[in-house]
Design a protein around this motif. Structure first.
Motif, PDB file in Angstrom:
ATOM      1  N   LEU A  83       0.869  40.202 -28.475  1.00 41.38           N
ATOM      2  CA  LEU A  83       0.376  41.505 -28.032  1.00 41.38           C
ATOM      3  C   LEU A  83      -0.033  41.453 -26.562  1.00 41.38           C
ATOM      4  N   GLU A  84      -0.710  40.375 -26.173  1.00 46.61           N
ATOM      5  CA  GLU A  84      -1.125  40.230 -24.775  1.00 46.61           C
ATOM      6  C   GLU A  84       0.083  40.174 -23.853  1.00 46.61           C
ATOM      7  N   ASN A  85       1.104  39.409 -24.259  1.00 48.22           N
ATOM      8  CA  ASN A  85       2.314  39.311 -23.433  1.00 48.22           C
ATOM      9  C   ASN A  85       3.035  40.650 -23.343  1.00 48.22           C
ATOM     10  N   ALA A  86       3.067  41.382 -24.472  1.00 47.29           N
ATOM     11  CA  ALA A  86       3.754  42.682 -24.478  1.00 47.29           C
ATOM     12  C   ALA A  86       3.067  43.669 -23.538  1.00 47.29           C
ATOM     13  N   LEU A  87       1.740  43.674 -23.552  1.00 51.14           N
ATOM     14  CA  LEU A  87       0.994  44.602 -22.705  1.00 51.14           C
ATOM     15  C   LEU A  87       1.088  44.244 -21.232  1.00 51.14           C
ATOM     16  N   ASN A  88       1.257  42.950 -20.962  1.00 49.85           N
ATOM     17  CA  ASN A  88       1.323  42.503 -19.571  1.00 49.85           C
ATOM     18  C   ASN A  88       2.744  42.366 -19.054  1.00 49.85           C
ATOM     19  N   ARG A  89       3.711  42.630 -19.917  1.00 50.14           N
ATOM     20  CA  ARG A  89       5.113  42.352 -19.590  1.00 50.14           C
ATOM     21  C   ARG A  89       5.592  43.078 -18.334  1.00 50.14           C
ATOM     22  N   ASN A  90       5.200  44.325 -18.191  1.00 46.38           N
ATOM     23  CA  ASN A  90       5.705  45.123 -17.078  1.00 46.38           C
ATOM     24  C   ASN A  90       4.782  45.123 -15.867  1.00 46.38           C
ATOM     25  N   ASN A  91       3.730  44.298 -15.941  1.00 39.89           N
ATOM     26  CA  ASN A  91       2.824  44.207 -14.801  1.00 39.89           C
ATOM     27  C   ASN A  91       3.442  43.335 -13.714  1.00 39.89           C
ATOM     28  N   LEU A  93       3.509  41.221 -10.347  1.00 39.47           N
ATOM     29  CA  LEU A  93       2.510  40.416  -9.661  1.00 39.47           C
ATOM     30  C   LEU A  93       2.558  40.729  -8.170  1.00 39.47           C
ATOM     31  N   ASP A  94       1.508  41.334  -7.673  1.00 36.18           N
ATOM     32  CA  ASP A  94       1.406  41.648  -6.252  1.00 36.18           C
ATOM     33  C   ASP A  94       0.581  40.551  -5.591  1.00 36.18           C
ATOM     34  N   LEU A  95       1.263  39.569  -5.009  1.00 42.33           N
ATOM     35  CA  LEU A  95       0.573  38.415  -4.434  1.00 42.33           C
ATOM     36  C   LEU A  95      -0.308  38.806  -3.261  1.00 42.33           C
ATOM     37  N   SER A  96       0.055  39.860  -2.559  1.00 48.54           N
ATOM     38  CA  SER A  96      -0.732  40.246  -1.390  1.00 48.54           C
ATOM     39  C   SER A  96      -2.116  40.754  -1.768  1.00 48.54           C
ATOM     40  N   THR A  97      -2.259  41.249  -2.996  1.00 49.59           N
ATOM     41  CA  THR A  97      -3.564  41.757  -3.440  1.00 49.59           C
ATOM     42  C   THR A  97      -4.180  40.901  -4.541  1.00 49.59           C
ATOM     43  N   LEU A  98      -3.497  39.839  -4.917  1.00 48.21           N
ATOM     44  CA  LEU A  98      -4.019  38.954  -5.973  1.00 48.21           C
ATOM     45  C   LEU A  98      -5.335  38.336  -5.517  1.00 48.21           C
ATOM     46  N   ASP A  99      -6.388  38.603  -6.268  1.00 47.54           N
ATOM     47  CA  ASP A  99      -7.726  38.131  -5.898  1.00 47.54           C
ATOM     48  C   ASP A  99      -8.347  37.424  -7.091  1.00 47.54           C
ATOM     49  N   GLN A 100      -8.097  36.128  -7.211  1.00 45.84           N
ATOM     50  CA  GLN A 100      -8.650  35.361  -8.318  1.00 45.84           C
ATOM     51  C   GLN A 100      -8.669  33.881  -7.969  1.00 45.84           C
ATOM     52  N   THR A 101      -9.420  33.142  -8.767  1.00 40.88           N
ATOM     53  CA  THR A 101      -9.467  31.691  -8.606  1.00 40.88           C
ATOM     54  C   THR A 101      -8.357  31.081  -9.451  1.00 40.88           C
ATOM     55  N   ILE A 102      -7.548  30.232  -8.838  1.00 44.66           N
ATOM     56  CA  ILE A 102      -6.431  29.586  -9.528  1.00 44.66           C
ATOM     57  C   ILE A 102      -6.801  28.119  -9.747  1.00 44.66           C
ATOM     58  N   ASN A 103      -7.110  27.781 -10.984  1.00 41.93           N
ATOM     59  CA  ASN A 103      -7.513  26.416 -11.332  1.00 41.93           C
ATOM     60  C   ASN A 103      -6.315  25.621 -11.833  1.00 41.93           C
ATOM     61  N   ARG A 286       3.372  31.668 -21.043  1.00 43.93           N
ATOM     62  CA  ARG A 286       4.652  31.068 -20.667  1.00 43.93           C
ATOM     63  C   ARG A 286       5.598  32.032 -19.954  1.00 43.93           C
ATOM     64  N   ASN A 287       5.537  33.325 -20.296  1.00 41.36           N
ATOM     65  CA  ASN A 287       6.429  34.305 -19.661  1.00 41.36           C
ATOM     66  C   ASN A 287       5.698  35.273 -18.739  1.00 41.36           C
ATOM     67  N   SER A 288       4.450  34.988 -18.435  1.00 39.94           N
ATOM     68  CA  SER A 288       3.693  35.903 -17.584  1.00 39.94           C
ATOM     69  C   SER A 288       4.166  35.788 -16.137  1.00 39.94           C
ATOM     70  N   PRO A 289       4.127  36.883 -15.367  1.00 32.95           N
ATOM     71  CA  PRO A 289       4.523  36.830 -13.954  1.00 32.95           C
ATOM     72  C   PRO A 289       3.710  35.805 -13.170  1.00 32.95           C
ATOM     73  N   MET A 290       2.425  35.698 -13.490  1.00 31.99           N
ATOM     74  CA  MET A 290       1.557  34.758 -12.789  1.00 31.99           C
ATOM     75  C   MET A 290       2.029  33.324 -12.982  1.00 31.99           C
ATOM     76  N   MET A 291       2.345  32.961 -14.235  1.00 35.11           N
ATOM     77  CA  MET A 291       2.760  31.589 -14.512  1.00 35.11           C
ATOM     78  C   MET A 291       4.154  31.320 -13.966  1.00 35.11           C
ATOM     79  N   THR A 292       5.019  32.308 -14.020  1.00 32.63           N
ATOM     80  CA  THR A 292       6.359  32.143 -13.454  1.00 32.63           C
ATOM     81  C   THR A 292       6.269  31.840 -11.958  1.00 32.63           C
TER      82      THR A 292
END
Length: 315
Positions: A83-91, A93-103, A286-292
């Motif tokens: 469900l999480e992947n389905a909801l995030n599928r079409n999001n 990834l805008d790297l220019s506005t990405l504001d988070q900590t990447i561990n 595994r298929n999220s834009p962030m992880m890709t």
């Protein structure tokens, strides 16, 4: 349990259940969900009433899941992840506005050779993000499962099914010695190096109780002695610089940055030893834009470092 349990359940409670199961601790669950501990207690009370099971019992240091809870997590977790992947599928990834900590957790081999490249790449592509690199430890896989670490990079390690691995690159084995080491060959065999002690890199959760170099020598009936072990590459380099020990490493090692050291290629049964490096992440990502994006960045950095080392060494 009611006949139509699904319709009568607030699905937000399932998110709390998943986090409680991961953390087995009320305080940690509240911190992860950004809610108060009383709110977690209230949610757990509702879940217990709905399922007719205690779900978790108090033990020293936290909670322990009941048998029903263990079975329930296996049934619902794949669907919640889907469900999480389905909801995030079409999001996108805008790297220019990405504001988070990447561990990211890196094995010592990768940490020493790739930290700068990863920092530069993230800073350039996602300038508003913050890169945090930690050393791979015995708790890294659990940290990935619980969302404390977004990704890890290491050799091939046994991992739970909730963790997804992806091949990044195959490294070639090398040994590192000081420039004036008695062994003058640039291409050696196991027998050539067996008379020298090993400065062994220790990677928690991967080679806690063995050395690949020592195991390879023993299989050939050759003596193998580990003279020094550390999970800190710089400590190993310091020992190698002042002794006749050799440090097993790979073609990822930037030897050109250490003019007092040199690299020796070692053949095992006439062939170069090879070891794959993989990235690790939670299976739900595994298929999220962030992880890709992140896996592509790691793979490119690894390949670029190996290519640079090859050019430098051939110069």
């Amino acid at each position: 349990m009611n006949k139509n349990s699904y319709q009568q359940l607030d699905l937000n409670l399932l998110k709390t259940f998943l986090v409680l199961f991961d953390e087995q601790n009320m305080r940690k669950a509240s911190e992860r969900l950004f809610v108060s501990q009383p709110a977690i207690s209230q949610a757990l009370s509702k879940l217990r009433n709905h399922f007719g099971d205690e779900l978790f019992v108090k033990v020293h240091g936290g909670l322990k899941a009941t048998a029903f809870s263990e079975e329930l997590i296996q049934l619902i977790q794949p669907h919640m992840s889907g469900l999480e992947n389905a909801l995030n599928r079409n999001n996108e990834l805008d790297l220019s506005t990405l504001d988070q900590t990447i561990n990211i957790a890196l094995s010592p081999v990768v940490m020493t050779c790739l930290s700068g490249a990863l920092y530069r790449a993230v800073s350039k592509q996602a300038p508003n993000s913050r890169l945090v690199l930690t050393s791979w430890s015995s708790s890294t896989l659990e940290d990935i499962q619980k969302g404390r670490i977004l990704a890890g990079v290491n050799y091939d390690v046994s991992h739970p099914k909730e963790v997804y691995s992806q091949h990044m690159i195959e490294l070639e084995g090398r040994v590192i010695v000081r420039q004036d080491h008695p062994l003058k060959k640039s291409l050696a065999t196991l027998k050539d190096i067996s008379e020298y002690e090993i400065a062994s890199l220790f990677i928690p959760g991967w080679n806690d109780d063995f050395s690949l170099a020592a195991e390879a020598m023993k299989r050939e009936g050759l003596p193998a002695k580990i003279g020094f072990r550390s999970e800190v590459v710089m400590a190993l380099i310091d020992v190698v610089l002042h002794t006749n020990m050799f440090m097993p490493h790979s073609n990822l090692f930037p030897q050109h940055l250490y003019p007092s050291l040199r690299t020796i290629n070692v053949l095992i049964n006439g062939e170069t030893f090879k070891e794959p490096v993989l990235s690790y992440s939670h299976v739900k990502n595994r298929n999220s834009p962030m992880m890709t994006w992140l896996q592509g960045l790691i793979k490119n950095a690894l390949e670029a470092q190996v290519s640079l080392n090859t050019r430098k060494n051939n110069f």
